[in-house]
Design an enzyme around this catalytic site. Structure first.
Site, PDB file in Angstrom:
ATOM      1  N   HIS A   1       0.829  -1.207   0.000  1.00 15.85           N
ATOM      2  CA  HIS A   1       0.000   0.000   0.000  1.00 15.85           C
ATOM      3  C   HIS A   1       0.863   1.256   0.000  1.00 15.85           C
ATOM      4  CE1 HIS A   1      -3.768   2.221   1.121  1.00 15.85           C
ATOM      5  NE2 HIS A   1      -2.878   3.076   1.616  1.00 15.85           N
ATOM      6  N   GLU A   2       1.777   1.339   0.946  1.00 11.86           N
ATOM      7  CA  GLU A   2       2.595   2.550   1.047  1.00 11.86           C
ATOM      8  C   GLU A   2       3.577   2.667  -0.121  1.00 11.86           C
ATOM      9  OE1 GLU A   2       1.408   4.533   3.012  1.00 11.86           O
ATOM     10  OE2 GLU A   2       0.308   3.214   4.362  1.00 11.86           O
TER      11      GLU A   2
ATOM     12  N   HIS B   1       1.787   4.592  -2.755  1.00 10.02           N
ATOM     13  CA  HIS B   1       1.855   6.035  -2.518  1.00 10.02           C
ATOM     14  C   HIS B   1       3.213   6.588  -2.971  1.00 10.02           C
ATOM     15  CE1 HIS B   1      -1.862   6.920  -0.460  1.00 10.02           C
ATOM     16  NE2 HIS B   1      -1.653   6.037   0.500  1.00 10.02           N
TER      17      HIS B   1
ATOM     18  N   GLU C   1      -4.754   8.019  -2.960  1.00 13.90           N
ATOM     19  CA  GLU C   1      -5.200   6.737  -2.419  1.00 13.90           C
ATOM     20  C   GLU C   1      -5.468   5.729  -3.525  1.00 13.90           C
ATOM     21  OE1 GLU C   1      -5.784   4.337   0.970  1.00 13.90           O
ATOM     22  OE2 GLU C   1      -4.815   6.277   0.596  1.00 13.90           O
TER      23      GLU C   1
END
Length: 507
Positions: free
Chosen positions: A271-272, A275, A301
């Site tokens: 997830h990160e 980003h 997001e």
């Protein structure tokens, strides 16, 4: 960034906003440090430093002559390139936000949040809502007053003014139809998936050596697969995973290493990393300029959820991940592809948004958004927040959280003063599905490459359509140009049904 020589007002503004952007980068690194390595006793001093940086940044952006310079630059905008015109429009938007709220409020918010973030961590760890409530009760009036000041200046409702700061161009009116669609469809879909999975074989428990060094090594391998190198990325542990933005070439992400739940580190790292991939793909020529940053929280997001949910939970990627998990933690039958899918597809379990399955995830966001609306309007008091959270959880999920740590204290966002920000998590899920469907429809290699742990085709597709455009166009135009349609929940609903209802059960 090449400046138009015959628009001196624009050149002066560009220099000021670049300085403000660099100060924002400094604040970002200080925030990263506060959540990773700063000793607890540094909270007061860090709040003072953050407040001072906030004050200086406001002085730069909302200087007495800023309105005059903006008007002069806009009057001579025929001398600007298309990128510079977009940058000027973003300057105007940011200036309106900064000039609307009294500097004293912004300083007070920065100080209050620095203390409250530390209290939140202790409150969550000890399930101590009264500890959090004290500081939150002090912050909430500051947020309300700031929202009212911005609303008056921008001609928006208080909540819309806060949303616009995080997601330019989005409003409650734009968000509500999408959320209403999700709220109407997802609880029934979740119940259907839960019922279907009752016939599945019980998954083999995931076992092995889940020591922190092994988890860290795996996280580094996952980040490299997404497209990062150690020269530009570091990974650190923290209570609430996040990615640091605003410092080009210096991407910092955090994850949480839990020896009882290896899935958390895997999905949080993916997830990160998503980003950070967005940040690394922003045009360096426009670094620190308003139009050179990401196009809002929902756009951001969508990039993390494209990696974590769309790609990271696909059968193709899980087929690659399964043997890597065995290599990392010790070979065994639990790391078979079918068993991994059996674990990763399970729905309707747990209470934490960041650990939620794909169907439940948007419902967690809707829950938070409904309560945030009530807190801002005054219809909900801080003291009544835990009970309201529990009641809404019962309605959306059919269960109540067993404690505050898995209820209203699970996220840091309110402690950080991020009101109007939370809708992005569900909107990002919808956009991730829409973008990924468009990418797979145009290039079949996107999915096929994931079976080799290769995100290259995805990067090649998303980079020029999304990352490289930064904030040069509006959010709605960015979405439409990339997918051929406005943002809606349609692609997400199709994706969830295909993956959780139509996809064959793990053997």
């Amino acid at each position: 960034m090449t400046l138009a020589n015959d628009n001196r007002a624009y050149a002066q503004l560009a220099e000021r906003f670049a300085t403000a952007g660099k100060l924002a980068g400094a604040r970002a690194i200080l925030n990263w440090d506060a959540q990773t390595y700063m000793p607890k006793g540094g909270a007061w001093g860090r709040g003072e430093v953050q407040g001072a940086l906030q004050a200086v940044t406001t002085d730069i952006i909302a200087a007495p002559d800023a309105a005059e310079l903006l008007a002069a630059a806009e009057e001579a905008d025929d001398a600007l390139t298309a990128a510079e015109k977009a940058n000027l429009a973003e300057m105007r938007r940011i200036w309106r936000h900064r000039a609307a709220a009294p500097k004293e409020l912004l300083i007070a918010k920065a100080r209050c949040c620095a203390r409250l973030e530390i209290d939140w961590l202790e409150a969550k760890t000890n399930n101590d809502f009264p500890l959090f409530a004290k500081g939150f009760g002090e912050l909430l009036p500051i947020i309300r007053e700031t929202a009212q000041a911005k609303a008056a200046a921008l001609g928006l409702s208080a909540l819309d003014a806060l949303i616009d700061a995080a997601d330019p161009g989005l409003t409650v009116a734009a968000i509500e139809p999408i959320f209403a669609d999700m709220e109407a469809a997802l609880p029934a879909l979740l119940a259907e998936a839960v019922e279907r999975q009752k016939t599945w074989p019980a998954p083999i428990p995931l076992t092995g050596d889940f020591s922190i060094p092994r988890q860290r090594a795996l996280s580094e391998k996952l980040a490299a697969a997404v497209g990062h190198s150690p020269e530009h990325l570091r990974i650190d542990p923290t209570a609430h995973p996040f990615a640091q933005a605003g410092t080009p070439g210096d991407n910092r992400i955090t994850t949480r290493f839990d020896e009882d739940n290896i899935r958390f580190a895997v999905m949080a790292t993916l997830h990160e990393s998503g980003h950070a991939l967005y940040e690394s793909g922003l045009p360096r020529a426009m670094a620190f300029q308003p139009a050179g940053v990401a196009r809002g929280a929902s756009a951001h997001e969508s990039q993390s959820l494209s990696i974590e949910m769309q790609a990271g939970r696909s059968r193709e990627f899980l087929s690659w991940l399964a043997p890597r998990l065995g290599e990392a933690f010790g070979e065994g039958p639990c790391w078979g592809e079918a068993n991994l899918i059996n674990h990763w597809r399970r729905v309707g379990e747990g209470y934490i948004r960041v650990e939620a399955d794909e169907i439940s995830y948007p419902l967690h966001v809707i829950l938070r958004f409904r309560l945030e609306q009530a807190l801002l309007s005054g219809d909900l008091t801080v003291a009544d927040l835990p009970g309201a959270w529990s009641d809404l959880s019962q309605r959306l999920f059919g269960r109540r959280p067993p404690d505050h740590a898995r209820g209203c204290l699970q996220d840091i966002h309110w402690a950080a003063g991020l009101f109007g920000y939370f809708p992005n998590y569900a909107l990002g899920a919808a956009l991730a599905a829409q973008l990924f469907a468009a990418a797979v429809g145009e290039d079949g290699e996107v999915l096929r490459a994931l079976a080799l742990g290769d995100f290259g085709p995805w990067r090649a597709w998303i980079g020029p359509r999304f990352h490289g455009r930064a904030s040069e166009v509006s959010f709605s135009q960015l979405v439409h140009d990339a997918t051929g349609a406005p943002l809606s929940a349609a692609a997400l609903k199709r994706h969830l049904r295909a993956r959780y209802i139509d996809e064959p059960a793990p053997a």
